[in-house]
Write a protein that holds these residues in place. Structure first.
Motif, PDB file in Angstrom:
ATOM      1  N   ARG A   1      -0.956  16.376 -12.241  1.00  0.00           N
ATOM      2  CA  ARG A   1      -0.469  15.012 -12.421  1.00  0.00           C
ATOM      3  C   ARG A   1       0.324  14.892 -13.717  1.00  0.00           C
ATOM      4  N   ALA A   2      -0.082  15.642 -14.729  1.00  0.00           N
ATOM      5  CA  ALA A   2       0.651  15.601 -15.996  1.00  0.00           C
ATOM      6  C   ALA A   2       2.087  16.077 -15.800  1.00  0.00           C
ATOM      7  N   THR A   3       2.247  17.140 -14.978  1.00  0.00           N
ATOM      8  CA  THR A   3       3.596  17.644 -14.717  1.00  0.00           C
ATOM      9  C   THR A   3       4.433  16.596 -13.998  1.00  0.00           C
ATOM     10  N   VAL A   4       3.833  15.899 -13.037  1.00  0.00           N
ATOM     11  CA  VAL A   4       4.537  14.825 -12.328  1.00  0.00           C
ATOM     12  C   VAL A   4       5.006  13.769 -13.324  1.00  0.00           C
ATOM     13  N   SER A   5       4.103  13.398 -14.247  1.00  0.00           N
ATOM     14  CA  SER A   5       4.456  12.393 -15.250  1.00  0.00           C
ATOM     15  C   SER A   5       5.590  12.873 -16.130  1.00  0.00           C
ATOM     16  N   TYR A   6       5.519  14.127 -16.578  1.00  0.00           N
ATOM     17  CA  TYR A   6       6.576  14.653 -17.435  1.00  0.00           C
ATOM     18  C   TYR A   6       7.933  14.638 -16.730  1.00  0.00           C
ATOM     19  N   VAL A   7       7.929  15.037 -15.460  1.00  0.00           N
ATOM     20  CA  VAL A   7       9.185  15.141 -14.720  1.00  0.00           C
ATOM     21  C   VAL A   7       9.776  13.759 -14.438  1.00  0.00           C
ATOM     22  N   LEU A   8       8.957  12.861 -13.905  1.00  0.00           N
ATOM     23  CA  LEU A   8       9.486  11.562 -13.475  1.00  0.00           C
ATOM     24  C   LEU A   8       9.785  10.630 -14.646  1.00  0.00           C
ATOM     25  N   ASN A   9       9.197  10.912 -15.808  1.00  0.00           N
ATOM     26  CA  ASN A   9       9.489  10.107 -16.999  1.00  0.00           C
ATOM     27  C   ASN A   9      10.505  10.790 -17.906  1.00  0.00           C
ATOM     28  N   ASN A  10      11.109  11.874 -17.422  1.00  0.00           N
ATOM     29  CA  ASN A  10      12.135  12.587 -18.182  1.00  0.00           C
ATOM     30  C   ASN A  10      11.676  12.940 -19.601  1.00  0.00           C
ATOM     31  N   THR A  11      10.463  13.393 -19.703  1.00  0.00           N
ATOM     32  CA  THR A  11       9.923  13.766 -21.008  1.00  0.00           C
ATOM     33  C   THR A  11      10.581  15.056 -21.485  1.00  0.00           C
ATOM     34  N   SER A  12      11.238  14.977 -22.644  1.00  0.00           N
ATOM     35  CA  SER A  12      11.960  16.149 -23.149  1.00  0.00           C
ATOM     36  C   SER A  12      11.090  17.047 -24.018  1.00  0.00           C
ATOM     37  N   ALA A  13       9.930  16.524 -24.460  1.00  0.00           N
ATOM     38  CA  ALA A  13       9.083  17.294 -25.368  1.00  0.00           C
ATOM     39  C   ALA A  13       8.377  18.448 -24.655  1.00  0.00           C
ATOM     40  N   VAL A  14       8.278  18.374 -23.322  1.00  0.00           N
ATOM     41  CA  VAL A  14       7.593  19.419 -22.556  1.00  0.00           C
ATOM     42  C   VAL A  14       8.623  20.122 -21.675  1.00  0.00           C
ATOM     43  N   ARG A  15       8.610  21.435 -21.712  1.00  0.00           N
ATOM     44  CA  ARG A  15       9.594  22.200 -20.946  1.00  0.00           C
ATOM     45  C   ARG A  15       9.083  22.431 -19.531  1.00  0.00           C
ATOM     46  N   ILE A  16       9.855  21.973 -18.556  1.00  0.00           N
ATOM     47  CA  ILE A  16       9.514  22.143 -17.137  1.00  0.00           C
ATOM     48  C   ILE A  16      10.665  22.893 -16.475  1.00  0.00           C
ATOM     49  N   SER A  17      10.334  23.908 -15.671  1.00  0.00           N
ATOM     50  CA  SER A  17      11.386  24.689 -15.020  1.00  0.00           C
ATOM     51  C   SER A  17      12.127  23.832 -13.998  1.00  0.00           C
ATOM     52  N   GLU A  18      13.377  24.209 -13.750  1.00  0.00           N
ATOM     53  CA  GLU A  18      14.198  23.434 -12.827  1.00  0.00           C
ATOM     54  C   GLU A  18      13.647  23.458 -11.397  1.00  0.00           C
ATOM     55  N   PRO A  19      13.155  24.591 -10.886  1.00  0.00           N
ATOM     56  CA  PRO A  19      12.561  24.577  -9.536  1.00  0.00           C
ATOM     57  C   PRO A  19      11.377  23.620  -9.432  1.00  0.00           C
ATOM     58  N   THR A  20      10.547  23.564 -10.491  1.00  0.00           N
ATOM     59  CA  THR A  20       9.403  22.647 -10.461  1.00  0.00           C
ATOM     60  C   THR A  20       9.885  21.202 -10.459  1.00  0.00           C
ATOM     61  N   ARG A  21      10.896  20.915 -11.241  1.00  0.00           N
ATOM     62  CA  ARG A  21      11.446  19.549 -11.270  1.00  0.00           C
ATOM     63  C   ARG A  21      11.936  19.146  -9.881  1.00  0.00           C
ATOM     64  N   ARG A  22      12.662  20.059  -9.242  1.00  0.00           N
ATOM     65  CA  ARG A  22      13.177  19.748  -7.907  1.00  0.00           C
ATOM     66  C   ARG A  22      12.046  19.513  -6.924  1.00  0.00           C
ATOM     67  N   ARG A  23      10.985  20.318  -7.026  1.00  0.00           N
ATOM     68  CA  ARG A  23       9.845  20.181  -6.120  1.00  0.00           C
ATOM     69  C   ARG A  23       9.150  18.826  -6.315  1.00  0.00           C
ATOM     70  N   VAL A  24       8.998  18.410  -7.563  1.00  0.00           N
ATOM     71  CA  VAL A  24       8.357  17.119  -7.840  1.00  0.00           C
ATOM     72  C   VAL A  24       9.217  15.968  -7.313  1.00  0.00           C
ATOM     73  N   HIS A  25      10.507  16.038  -7.574  1.00  0.00           N
ATOM     74  CA  HIS A  25      11.397  14.968  -7.099  1.00  0.00           C
ATOM     75  C   HIS A  25      11.417  14.908  -5.574  1.00  0.00           C
ATOM     76  N   GLN A  26      11.412  16.050  -4.918  1.00  0.00           N
ATOM     77  CA  GLN A  26      11.406  16.076  -3.465  1.00  0.00           C
ATOM     78  C   GLN A  26      10.114  15.486  -2.913  1.00  0.00           C
ATOM     79  N   ALA A  27       8.978  15.823  -3.531  1.00  0.00           N
ATOM     80  CA  ALA A  27       7.692  15.270  -3.081  1.00  0.00           C
ATOM     81  C   ALA A  27       7.655  13.760  -3.274  1.00  0.00           C
ATOM     82  N   ALA A  28       8.155  13.288  -4.414  1.00  0.00           N
ATOM     83  CA  ALA A  28       8.175  11.848  -4.674  1.00  0.00           C
ATOM     84  C   ALA A  28       9.056  11.126  -3.654  1.00  0.00           C
TER      85      ALA A  28
END
Length: 348
Positions: free
Chosen positions: A36-63
């Motif tokens: 859930r923390a990763t979902v929050s980081y991705v959807l809130n565009n948190t820049s302080a935490v590094r998230i890989s681009e494939p993970t970002r795409r997966r979260v956005h697709q699930a949402a």
């Protein structure tokens, strides 16, 4: 006559649809296979935490698949402020130039993860309006025109607004100011007409309520450009109708005007059409200049001379808002942001 009672069977009631549960970030996390923390980081565009681009795409697709959107109120509680930028809707007619500026600004703010909300101003004025805006708890307020006072700025800041930015002719204590001096528009037009040999200059001043914020400085700009010369300046009140323009032009012989600055391109087109209908040759007998440099002015015959107005880009203003939101302790800034230059065409 015997009566027979007949009982009409009641049709079975349709089963009520089972209400769909509102998707949560936990649902998105399960579907995307992340925390859930990763979902929050991705959807809130948190820049302080590094998230890989494939993970970002997966979260956005699930949402997207679940129809999940972040809860604005919850995000406000976590961040300590909202991501809403409130813009009071102008109470006066605005032209295509300002409309394009607003569209660019909204796009630029959305790229920075802000939500722009336009607020209707009917029934509210000045500091009373500021109290109504404060109820929505915006993180920033962009106020076009005049009317907001220092008390209103203080109300907005106490309600959590980190950036209060005014766009108008004067500074307001406590707010960042983008000063738009429309006198430079009139000055350009007046100087151009004088340079073209015109000495009896008319300046169209619209009758529409609210436009005096722009029209009076433009009139004064023409007067300043011609002060100390042998030219005269005549104020020409005009309603935005063909009838009003025809009535004004019917007095042209007594007015003796040989050059007119018509507030903006739309009023210039109105006046030029009336002059042509009355047999007044443009520019031989009367030169015409507008403002805003609308494409339609280039399609007229003769093509319309105009004053091109340079406004700040939406990206520049969005970056200013974002910078102030992130570091709201800085002293209010003042920027002069309106430029003007003449585009000479056939009508002058």
């Amino acid at each position: 006559m015997p009566y027979v009672m007949v009982q009409i069977p009641k049709p079975p009631s349709a089963a009520s649809p089972t209400p769909r549960s509102v998707p949560t970030s936990a649902d998105v996390a399960r579907l995307a296979g992340v925390s859930r923390a990763t979902v929050s980081y991705v959807l809130n565009n948190t820049s302080a935490v590094r998230i890989s681009e494939p993970t970002r795409r997966r979260v956005h697709q699930a949402a997207k698949e679940l129809g999940y959107v972040p809860h604005a109120a919850a995000r406000t509680l976590r961040a300590g402020h909202s991501r809403m930028v409130l813009m009071p809707a102008p109470a006066i007619p605005v032209g295509p130039l300002y409309g394009q500026f607003i569209n660019d600004l909204q796009w630029a703010l959305s790229r920075l993860d802000y939500t722009v909300v336009q607020y209707g101003t009917a029934g509210f004025r000045g500091d009373e309006a500021a109290r109504a805006w404060a109820e929505l708890r915006p993180v920033a307020v962009l106020v076009p025109g005049s009317g907001l006072g220092p008390e209103g700025v203080a109300v907005l800041k106490r309600a959590g607004a980190r950036a209060v930015v005014t766009l108008g002719p004067e500074r307001v204590h406590g707010a960042h100011a983008l000063l738009m001096d429309h006198g430079v528009v009139g000055h350009c037009a007046g100087a151009h007409l004088y340079a073209r040999g015109r000495r009896r200059i008319g300046v169209v001043v619209p009758d529409d309520a609210g436009l005096e914020t722009f029209s009076r400085p433009r009139l004064e700009g023409v007067r300043q450009a011609l002060r100390g010369t042998d030219a005269t300046v005549t104020e020409l009140p005009l309603g935005y109708t063909e009838r009003s323009a025809a009535e004004l032009v019917s007095r042209w012989p007594e007015l003796g005007i040989d050059g007119v600055f018509a507030y903006n391109d739309e009023y210039a087109m109105l006046v030029m059409r009336a002059l042509q209908d009355a047999g007044v040759r443009v520019p031989d007998e009367t030169a015409v200049v507008g403002a805003d440099d609308l494409m339609l002015g280039r399609l007229l015959r003769p093509r319309l001379s105009t004053v091109r107005i340079d406004l700040p880009s939406g990206r520049e203003l969005a970056e200013l808002v974002d910078r102030v939101v992130r570091d709201c302790g800085d002293e209010p800034e003042t920027h002069r942001v309106l430029g003007a230059s003449v585009v000479r065409r056939e009508s002058s």
